[in-house]
Design a protein around this motif. Structure first.
Motif, short mmCIF file in Angstrom:
data_model
loop_
_atom_site.label_atom_id
_atom_site.label_comp_id
_atom_site.label_asym_id
_atom_site.label_seq_id
_atom_site.Cartn_x
_atom_site.Cartn_y
_atom_site.Cartn_z
N GLY A 1 -3.38 3.90 0.75
CA GLY A 1 -4.04 2.81 1.44
C GLY A 1 -3.91 2.85 2.95
N GLN B 1 -4.74 5.75 -4.55
CA GLN B 1 -3.72 4.75 -4.24
C GLN B 1 -3.30 4.76 -2.78
OE1 GLN B 1 -0.38 4.81 -6.86
NE2 GLN B 1 -1.62 4.60 -8.70
N LYS C 1 0.83 -1.20 0.00
CA LYS C 1 0.00 0.00 0.00
C LYS C 1 0.86 1.25 0.00
CE LYS C 1 -4.07 -1.66 2.37
NZ LYS C 1 -5.06 -1.37 3.38
N LYS C 2 0.32 2.30 -0.59
CA LYS C 2 0.97 3.60 -0.55
C LYS C 2 0.55 4.27 0.77
CE LYS C 2 1.50 7.73 -3.42
NZ LYS C 2 0.98 8.38 -4.66
N ASP D 1 -6.02 11.03 -4.31
CA ASP D 1 -5.10 9.95 -4.64
C ASP D 1 -5.66 8.62 -4.13
OD1 ASP D 1 -3.08 8.12 -5.08
OD2 ASP D 1 -1.48 9.41 -4.29
#
Length: 121
Positions: free
Chosen positions: A49, A47, A3-4, A45
C-alpha cells in the motif's frame, strides 16, 4: 490493519534500520535492493500500500522507477515516498516531479518519516 510497505534501498543497513523502526510500530514490510525488483513486487503483491523508494541506486535509480510506477496502470495508484540523501529544495521538487507524493531526507528523522507515512495510511 496497517498498509504493507515496500522498502527499496540498495544499502542493507538502511533497510535494517527502517524495518526495525516500522516493525515496532506495527507495519508489515517487504524489502528489496533494486528498483527493477520493486516494480516486479508491486505488480505481484496487491497488499503493498506504500513504497519507500531510495532515489540514488545503481542500474535503475528511484526517479526512473517512480516514473515507471506512475506509467503502469495496475500500480500507478500506490503512493511513493522518496527517501534520499539529496537534501536541497530542488532535490525535493525533482522527486515530486518524478511522481513521488512525499519526500524524506536521509539521515531519516523517524517522526518526519512516520508523519509522511500516516498521510497515506
Amino acid at each position: 490493519m496497517k498498509k504493507k510497505i515496500l522498502i527499496v534501498d540498495d544499502d542493507p543497513r538502511n533497510i535494517f534500520a527502517l524495518k526495525l523502526t516500522l516493525k515496532a510500530r506495527g507495519f508489515r514490510m517487504e524489502t528489496c535492493t533494486m528498483a527493477q525488483e520493486a516494480i516486479h513486487i508491486l505488480k505481484n503483491d496487491p497488499q503493498i500500500g506504500l513504497v519507500l523508494m531510495d532515489m540514488m541506486m545503481p542500474e535503475m535509480d528511484g526517479y526512473e522507477a517512480v516514473k515507471i510506477i506512475r506509467e503502469t496502470p495496475s500500480i500507478s495508484h500506490v503512493p511513493v515516498i522518496a527517501v534520499t540523501a539529496q537534501a536541497m529544495e530542488e532535490d525535493r521538487q525533482k522527486c515530486i516531479d518524478a511522481g513521488a507524493q512525499e519526500y524524506v531526507k536521509k539521515p531519516i528523522d523517524v517522526e518526519e518519516l512516520l508523519t509522511a507515512i500516516e498521510k497515506f495510511a
